[in-house]
Design an enzyme around this catalytic site. Sequence first.
Site, PDB file in Angstrom:
ATOM      1  N   ASN A 215      59.408  54.755  48.537  1.00 16.13           N
ATOM      2  CA  ASN A 215      58.063  55.146  48.978  1.00 16.13           C
ATOM      3  C   ASN A 215      57.967  56.607  49.409  1.00 16.13           C
ATOM      4  OD1 ASN A 215      57.227  52.652  48.293  1.00 16.13           O
ATOM      5  ND2 ASN A 215      57.132  51.841  50.385  1.00 16.13           N
TER       6      ASN A 215
ATOM      7  N   CYS B  34      51.999  45.801  44.023  1.00 19.76           N
ATOM      8  CA  CYS B  34      52.157  44.378  44.336  1.00 19.76           C
ATOM      9  C   CYS B  34      50.840  43.746  44.747  1.00 19.76           C
ATOM     10  CB  CYS B  34      53.186  44.223  45.446  1.00 19.76           C
ATOM     11  SG  CYS B  34      54.832  44.712  44.917  1.00 19.76           S
TER      12      CYS B  34
HETATM   13  N1  EPU Z   1      43.640  50.301  52.756  1.00 16.16           N
HETATM   14  C1  EPU Z   1      42.269  50.277  52.603  1.00 16.16           C
HETATM   15  N2  EPU Z   1      41.687  51.287  51.872  1.00 16.16           N
HETATM   16  C2  EPU Z   1      42.413  52.292  51.300  1.00 16.16           C
HETATM   17  C3  EPU Z   1      43.812  52.296  51.471  1.00 16.16           C
HETATM   18  C4  EPU Z   1      44.403  51.273  52.202  1.00 16.16           C
HETATM   19  O1  EPU Z   1      41.595  49.388  53.112  1.00 16.16           O
HETATM   20  O2  EPU Z   1      41.822  53.160  50.636  1.00 16.16           O
HETATM   21  C5  EPU Z   1      44.287  49.204  53.503  1.00 16.16           C
HETATM   22  C6  EPU Z   1      45.182  48.359  52.603  1.00 16.16           C
HETATM   23  O3  EPU Z   1      44.440  47.390  51.890  1.00 16.16           O
HETATM   24  C7  EPU Z   1      46.172  47.770  53.579  1.00 16.16           C
HETATM   25  C8  EPU Z   1      46.311  48.888  54.604  1.00 16.16           C
HETATM   26  O4  EPU Z   1      45.178  49.740  54.455  1.00 16.16           O
HETATM   27  O5  EPU Z   1      45.622  46.636  54.187  1.00 16.16           O
HETATM   28  C9  EPU Z   1      47.566  49.696  54.494  1.00 16.16           C
HETATM   29  O6  EPU Z   1      47.682  50.228  53.186  1.00 16.16           O
HETATM   30  P1  EPU Z   1      48.416  51.622  52.925  1.00 16.16           P
HETATM   31  O7  EPU Z   1      47.464  52.547  52.298  1.00 16.16           O
HETATM   32  O8  EPU Z   1      49.121  52.031  54.169  1.00 16.16           O
HETATM   33  O9  EPU Z   1      49.513  51.180  51.857  1.00 16.16           O
HETATM   34  P2  EPU Z   1      49.899  51.911  50.498  1.00 16.16           P
HETATM   35  O10 EPU Z   1      49.943  53.378  50.687  1.00 16.16           O
HETATM   36  O11 EPU Z   1      49.103  51.339  49.376  1.00 16.16           O
HETATM   37  C10 EPU Z   1      52.459  52.008  51.025  1.00 16.16           C
HETATM   38  C11 EPU Z   1      53.686  51.466  50.366  1.00 16.16           C
HETATM   39  C12 EPU Z   1      53.751  49.967  50.571  1.00 16.16           C
HETATM   40  C13 EPU Z   1      53.763  49.681  52.073  1.00 16.16           C
HETATM   41  C14 EPU Z   1      52.536  50.318  52.747  1.00 16.16           C
HETATM   42  C15 EPU Z   1      52.554  50.158  54.243  1.00 16.16           C
HETATM   43  C16 EPU Z   1      53.995  52.964  48.528  1.00 16.16           C
HETATM   44  C17 EPU Z   1      53.984  53.175  47.072  1.00 16.16           C
HETATM   45  N3  EPU Z   1      53.636  51.764  48.954  1.00 16.16           N
HETATM   46  O12 EPU Z   1      51.376  51.365  50.354  1.00 16.16           O
HETATM   47  O13 EPU Z   1      54.978  49.546  50.014  1.00 16.16           O
HETATM   48  O14 EPU Z   1      53.753  48.297  52.287  1.00 16.16           O
HETATM   49  O15 EPU Z   1      52.482  51.724  52.429  1.00 16.16           O
HETATM   50  O16 EPU Z   1      53.715  50.740  54.795  1.00 16.16           O
HETATM   51  O17 EPU Z   1      54.344  53.855  49.304  1.00 16.16           O
HETATM   52  C18 EPU Z   1      56.454  48.106  48.950  1.00 16.16           C
HETATM   53  O18 EPU Z   1      57.270  49.044  48.991  1.00 16.16           O
HETATM   54  O19 EPU Z   1      56.756  46.943  48.585  1.00 16.16           O
HETATM   55  C19 EPU Z   1      55.075  48.367  49.356  1.00 16.16           C
HETATM   56  C20 EPU Z   1      54.071  47.506  49.123  1.00 16.16           C
END
Ligand code: EPU
Length: 443
Positions: A30, A127
């Site tokens: 990540n 995912c």
């Molecule tokens: N969210 C919104 N709107 C947005 C963006 C996010 O409502 O525009 C919500 C999401 O639906 C979720 C929450 O905010 O409920 C957190 O999402 P976040 O944006 O923090 O997650 P992400 O950036 O999509 C990354 C990691 C994930 C990890 C999360 C939290 C990457 C590629 N993915 O996802 O990793 O779970 O941060 O730490 O960096 C994994 O490695 O298996 C994985 C899913």
Amino acid sequence: MAKVNPENDLLHVVGGRPLHGTIQVRGAKNFVSKAMVAALLASDVSVLKNVPEIRDVQVVSDLLRLHGVGVDVKPREGTVTIDAKHVELADVADVDTLSGSSRIPILFSGPLLHRLGEAFIPALGGCRIGSRPIDFHLETLRKLGAKVDKEHEAGIHITAPDGLHGAKIHLPYPSVGATEQTLLAAVLAKGKTELSGAATEPEIMDLVAVLQKMGAQISVDVDRTIRIEGVESLNGYTHTSLPDRIEAASWASAALATHGDIMVKGAQQPDMMTYLNVFRKIGGEFDVRDDGIRFWHPGGDLKPVAIETDVHPGFMTDWQQPLVVALTQAKGLSIVHETVYENRFGFTQPLIKMGATIQLYRECLGSLPCRFQQQNFEHSAVIFGPTPLTGRDIDVPDLRGGFSHLIAALTASGPSTVRGISLIDRGYEDFRDKLAALDAQID
Ligand code: EPU
């Protein structure tokens, strides 16, 4: 990395024996993918080290190449050299072939807007653990001056004919991706950007370090406010990725669940402190060494715990699934309240079929105010143990859930067939070889 043959996309596992031995974790999935996107911000060469051989690196490399960028991946050495002197608009049809493979493409927006004035972002993958909207990302880009056109059937077309400018942005939730989006878009925007409600995960701080090396001006306040002063241009970087704390914790949970003893070379204590506290509470033992952390089950009963997942420095949502498998072996009632994703307990159904006693609840079973309160999401789990697990056929649902199923199969007595294991290649480097090195009975 070889293409997946569906017939080979399964693993036969005979569980019931402890995992023991030494494995190595390399750079964080990540972080690495985001640092590769950051290289697009410089008309120059960047070198990233400690890069693992995982599918996400392949997807980002492909996407960079489609934009005319030179990418040289040396998997064994763990280096990626990115030459972004030349960047061009990719063919929409080509970009579309990568749609659904990752969530990283949305982070190309800022760098492409700076380099080309426009960007095309394919439908996103990642995912299926919740609805995972991108509203914060798009709102951030709009505030910085981008025009977002969602009418294109294959994806999103974003333009910024007059360039991006600094803005005041507040995130309703400390989203990792939206914080990275703001960083990558604001570093070259005209003027100052203030981002409040930002996420401050170690992977984000490593991205800030990369951007600072490139010439960016970024400060992080204690109250989750990040301030960015746009600069005229950035140069390439050389950087060594921080280790993957999710992978390290996954192997630690595997040691606990299987009564094993695993030395995880490359694991680092500071970014894992919250996990280590919980690991110790359950009754696991660990020894922090110069070259990694050794995790083991000391014998006797494991103890139940109550945990809530949260943004950093809380207990990571990605640590939750492998730990739940270990909790099926703890004596008593454990509670896990998932506050980051609304739908991250789907992986428990196969565990129940294997013999685990797990009950899901829509209520918040924890002390934190959670966004999913009063909604129809089963986001709390009560796990009663210890329960013997028995092997069976399992379909991998997502990356972390899939790895948990592998751990469950290794904990269970008898044979299991785990199907769809290539999903696990997205984030766990060489996991088949690592399992073999840990004396797992797999085929
Ligand atoms: N969210 C919104 N709107 C947005 C963006 C996010 O409502 O525009 C919500 C999401 O639906 C979720 C929450 O905010 O409920 C957190 O999402 P976040 O944006 O923090 O997650 P992400 O950036 O999509 C990354 C990691 C994930 C990890 C999360 C939290 C990457 C590629 N993915 O996802 O990793 O779970 O941060 O730490 O960096 C994994 O490695 O298996 C994985 C899913």
